[in-house]
Design an enzyme around this catalytic site. Structure first.
Site, PDB file in Angstrom:
ATOM      1  N   LYS A 199       5.686   1.754  -2.694  1.00  0.00           N
ATOM      2  CA  LYS A 199       5.929   0.628  -1.777  1.00  0.00           C
ATOM      3  C   LYS A 199       7.268   0.767  -1.052  1.00  0.00           C
ATOM      4  O   LYS A 199       7.381   0.375   0.111  1.00  0.00           O
ATOM      5  CB  LYS A 199       5.861  -0.694  -2.550  1.00  0.00           C
ATOM      6  CG  LYS A 199       4.444  -1.071  -2.997  1.00  0.00           C
ATOM      7  CD  LYS A 199       3.472  -1.042  -1.852  1.00  0.00           C
ATOM      8  CE  LYS A 199       2.240  -1.898  -2.068  1.00  0.00           C
ATOM      9  NZ  LYS A 199       1.254  -1.705  -0.969  1.00  0.00           N
ATOM     10  N   SER A 257       6.197  -4.100  -0.792  1.00  0.00           N
ATOM     11  CA  SER A 257       6.139  -5.097  -1.868  1.00  0.00           C
ATOM     12  C   SER A 257       7.543  -5.363  -2.383  1.00  0.00           C
ATOM     13  O   SER A 257       8.391  -4.462  -2.383  1.00  0.00           O
ATOM     14  CB  SER A 257       5.288  -4.569  -3.024  1.00  0.00           C
ATOM     15  OG  SER A 257       5.461  -5.379  -4.164  1.00  0.00           O
ATOM     16  N   TYR A 311       4.115   2.212  -8.513  1.00  0.00           N
ATOM     17  CA  TYR A 311       3.836   1.282  -7.408  1.00  0.00           C
ATOM     18  C   TYR A 311       5.113   1.015  -6.597  1.00  0.00           C
ATOM     19  O   TYR A 311       5.091   1.017  -5.360  1.00  0.00           O
ATOM     20  CB  TYR A 311       3.297  -0.001  -8.037  1.00  0.00           C
ATOM     21  CG  TYR A 311       2.892  -1.094  -7.087  1.00  0.00           C
ATOM     22  CD1 TYR A 311       1.659  -1.064  -6.452  1.00  0.00           C
ATOM     23  CD2 TYR A 311       3.726  -2.194  -6.857  1.00  0.00           C
ATOM     24  CE1 TYR A 311       1.273  -2.100  -5.602  1.00  0.00           C
ATOM     25  CE2 TYR A 311       3.352  -3.220  -6.020  1.00  0.00           C
ATOM     26  CZ  TYR A 311       2.117  -3.173  -5.393  1.00  0.00           C
ATOM     27  OH  TYR A 311       1.748  -4.185  -4.560  1.00  0.00           O
TER      28      TYR A 311
HETATM   29  P1  NAD Z   1      -6.993  -6.582  -3.640  1.00  0.00           P
HETATM   30  O1  NAD Z   1      -7.289  -5.767  -4.851  1.00  0.00           O
HETATM   31  O2  NAD Z   1      -7.716  -7.865  -3.467  1.00  0.00           O
HETATM   32  O3  NAD Z   1      -7.220  -5.715  -2.316  1.00  0.00           O
HETATM   33  C1  NAD Z   1      -6.949  -4.344  -2.235  1.00  0.00           C
HETATM   34  C2  NAD Z   1      -8.148  -3.684  -1.598  1.00  0.00           C
HETATM   35  O4  NAD Z   1      -7.865  -2.301  -1.374  1.00  0.00           O
HETATM   36  C3  NAD Z   1      -9.388  -3.742  -2.493  1.00  0.00           C
HETATM   37  O5  NAD Z   1     -10.457  -4.345  -1.800  1.00  0.00           O
HETATM   38  C4  NAD Z   1      -9.656  -2.292  -2.830  1.00  0.00           C
HETATM   39  O6  NAD Z   1     -11.036  -1.976  -2.985  1.00  0.00           O
HETATM   40  C5  NAD Z   1      -9.057  -1.589  -1.625  1.00  0.00           C
HETATM   41  N1  NAD Z   1      -8.782  -0.177  -1.898  1.00  0.00           N
HETATM   42  C6  NAD Z   1      -8.229   0.335  -3.023  1.00  0.00           C
HETATM   43  N2  NAD Z   1      -8.187   1.669  -2.943  1.00  0.00           N
HETATM   44  C7  NAD Z   1      -8.715   2.009  -1.736  1.00  0.00           C
HETATM   45  C8  NAD Z   1      -8.925   3.255  -1.084  1.00  0.00           C
HETATM   46  N3  NAD Z   1      -8.593   4.410  -1.667  1.00  0.00           N
HETATM   47  N4  NAD Z   1      -9.496   3.248   0.152  1.00  0.00           N
HETATM   48  C9  NAD Z   1      -9.844   2.068   0.739  1.00  0.00           C
HETATM   49  N5  NAD Z   1      -9.674   0.863   0.144  1.00  0.00           N
HETATM   50  C10 NAD Z   1      -9.110   0.838  -1.076  1.00  0.00           C
HETATM   51  O7  NAD Z   1      -5.410  -6.852  -3.648  1.00  0.00           O
HETATM   52  P2  NAD Z   1      -4.444  -7.569  -2.569  1.00  0.00           P
HETATM   53  O8  NAD Z   1      -3.491  -8.391  -3.352  1.00  0.00           O
HETATM   54  O9  NAD Z   1      -5.218  -8.184  -1.469  1.00  0.00           O
HETATM   55  O10 NAD Z   1      -3.614  -6.306  -2.035  1.00  0.00           O
HETATM   56  C11 NAD Z   1      -3.523  -5.932  -0.673  1.00  0.00           C
HETATM   57  C12 NAD Z   1      -2.222  -5.164  -0.478  1.00  0.00           C
HETATM   58  O11 NAD Z   1      -1.104  -6.038  -0.630  1.00  0.00           O
HETATM   59  C13 NAD Z   1      -2.002  -4.026  -1.469  1.00  0.00           C
HETATM   60  O12 NAD Z   1      -1.399  -2.939  -0.811  1.00  0.00           O
HETATM   61  C14 NAD Z   1      -1.034  -4.627  -2.460  1.00  0.00           C
HETATM   62  O13 NAD Z   1      -0.298  -3.632  -3.147  1.00  0.00           O
HETATM   63  C15 NAD Z   1      -0.186  -5.460  -1.534  1.00  0.00           C
HETATM   64  N6  NAD Z   1       0.588  -6.509  -2.184  1.00  0.00           N
HETATM   65  C16 NAD Z   1      -0.031  -7.599  -2.661  1.00  0.00           C
HETATM   66  C17 NAD Z   1       0.735  -8.602  -3.253  1.00  0.00           C
HETATM   67  C18 NAD Z   1       0.102  -9.861  -3.751  1.00  0.00           C
HETATM   68  O14 NAD Z   1       0.850 -10.762  -4.173  1.00  0.00           O
HETATM   69  N7  NAD Z   1      -1.217  -9.999  -3.703  1.00  0.00           N
HETATM   70  C19 NAD Z   1       2.116  -8.445  -3.387  1.00  0.00           C
HETATM   71  C20 NAD Z   1       2.727  -7.315  -2.870  1.00  0.00           C
HETATM   72  C21 NAD Z   1       1.938  -6.348  -2.254  1.00  0.00           C
END
Ligand code: NAD
Length: 292
Positions: A167, A150, A163
């Site tokens: 990351k 991230s 976080y």
């Molecule tokens: P989201 O909350 O929609 O998806 C994350 C998923 O991970 C959820 O469905 C959740 O139930 C699942 N999860 C959480 N803990 C878990 C566990 N212990 N075992 C299995 N599943 C688990 O959020 P997102 O934005 O789709 O995030 C996906 C990834 O992208 C994450 O790692 C997040 O940190 C990263 N990220 C997202 C963004 C963004 O802009 N959306 C930016 C940087 C990084």
């Protein structure tokens, strides 16, 4: 067309957001997909059948998928997720480590529980799933690993020490696995996505409309593919811009003999000068640039 025919892809945290978008596209391109998600809240509490819903959607569209509700946060959970791939489809070619939670707090308000939960899911979760998968990949002489870093970790973001540490740690994990995996045909890369999901929709404000998760999908699909020869790299996917992110070392200043703190102060401009930087690919690589 880049396809995943005869390949098995594990996507963790694929019940929502980015992971779901990846899973649907891998299945559309011919992969058998293990959809892993415990189905909790953004902060990681509770559970639901989110993984099964995505599997149902893939199967209804004519694809192949199996659900896993295991948590990535324990070694047993990681092994069970990989076992689902082996039991259902006989192999594992790709792991997209995507599961994540948020427990944002400014540093002095951070409780040990907020630190541990975030490290357990993001950083240790990626170890827990990738290690048993790596064993299969090594044996078959082929694998693709994608880690979800991230900009909060690589560049920093207020209120996200837990976080951000997790990351940034994922970049280190990916870099070392790129080196260890080289002999076995295993490529490892990291992505820094920006996407409108339940995790970010409030943070993104007016930019949210330009940040569909589908905008990150092509990068992750490419890095997971047979066609991808890249390894040891980090890419940003934000608002339709795809870019390499790297850690470079400036040519720096060299002392004759032991430097003093005053020498450092006196030579700061040269130490910081970015022109002519190098991007080392290992510890030895950096030392070589010093000796040159
Ligand atoms: P989201 O909350 O929609 O998806 C994350 C998923 O991970 C959820 O469905 C959740 O139930 C699942 N999860 C959480 N803990 C878990 C566990 N212990 N075992 C299995 N599943 C688990 O959020 P997102 O934005 O789709 O995030 C996906 C990834 O992208 C994450 O790692 C997040 O940190 C990263 N990220 C997202 C963004 C963004 O802009 N959306 C930016 C940087 C990084």
């Amino acid at each position: 067309m880049i396809d995943f025919d005869d390949q098995v892809v594990i996507v963790t945290g694929a019940g929502n957001g980015l992971g779901k978008a990846y899973a649907l596209e891998f299945a559309r391109r011919g992969a058998a997909v293990v959809v892993n998600d415990l189905g909790g809240s953004v902060s990681g509490e509770g559970g639901s059948d989110a993984a099964q819903s995505v599997v149902d959607e893939i199967v209804a569209a004519g694809g192949r998928a199996a659900a896993s509700r295991e948590s990535v946060a324990t070694p047993e959970g990681g092994k069970a997720i990989v076992a689902t791939a082996i039991d259902a489809f006989g192999r594992v070619d790709v792991v997209v480590n995507n599961a994540g939670i948020l427990r944002d707090k400014s540093f002095l308000k951070l409780e040990p529980e907020d630190l541990n939960a975030v490290l357990d899911v993001h950083l240790k979760g990626a170890f827990n799933v990738s290690q048993p998968a790596f064993a299969h990949m090594k044996a078959q002489g082929y694998g693709r690993l994608v880690f979800t870093s991230s900009n909060a970790g690589v560049f920093g973001n207020f209120g996200q020490t837990n976080y951000g540490a997790a990351k940034a740690g994922l970049v280190g994990l990916s870099n070392v696995l790129a080196i260890e995996g080289e002999r076995f045909g295993i490529k490892s890369n990291a992505v820094m996505p920006i996407a409108k999901t339940r995790m970010t929709e409030e943070l993104l404000g007016p930019l949210a409309d330009r940040a569909a998760p589908e905008g990150v999908v092509p990068l992750v699909v490419y890095l997971s593919s047979r066609e991808c020869e890249l390894t040891h790299e980090v890419f940003s996917a934000a608002l339709g811009r795809y870019a390499r992110v790297f850690i470079g070392v400036t040519p720096g200043w060299k002392s004759d003999g032991l430097a003093s703190a005053e020498d450092i102060q006196a030579n700061l401009a040269q130490i910081e000068e970015q022109a002519g930087y190098a991007v080392p690919l290992s510890t030895l690589d950096e030392l070589k640039t010093v000796l040159e």
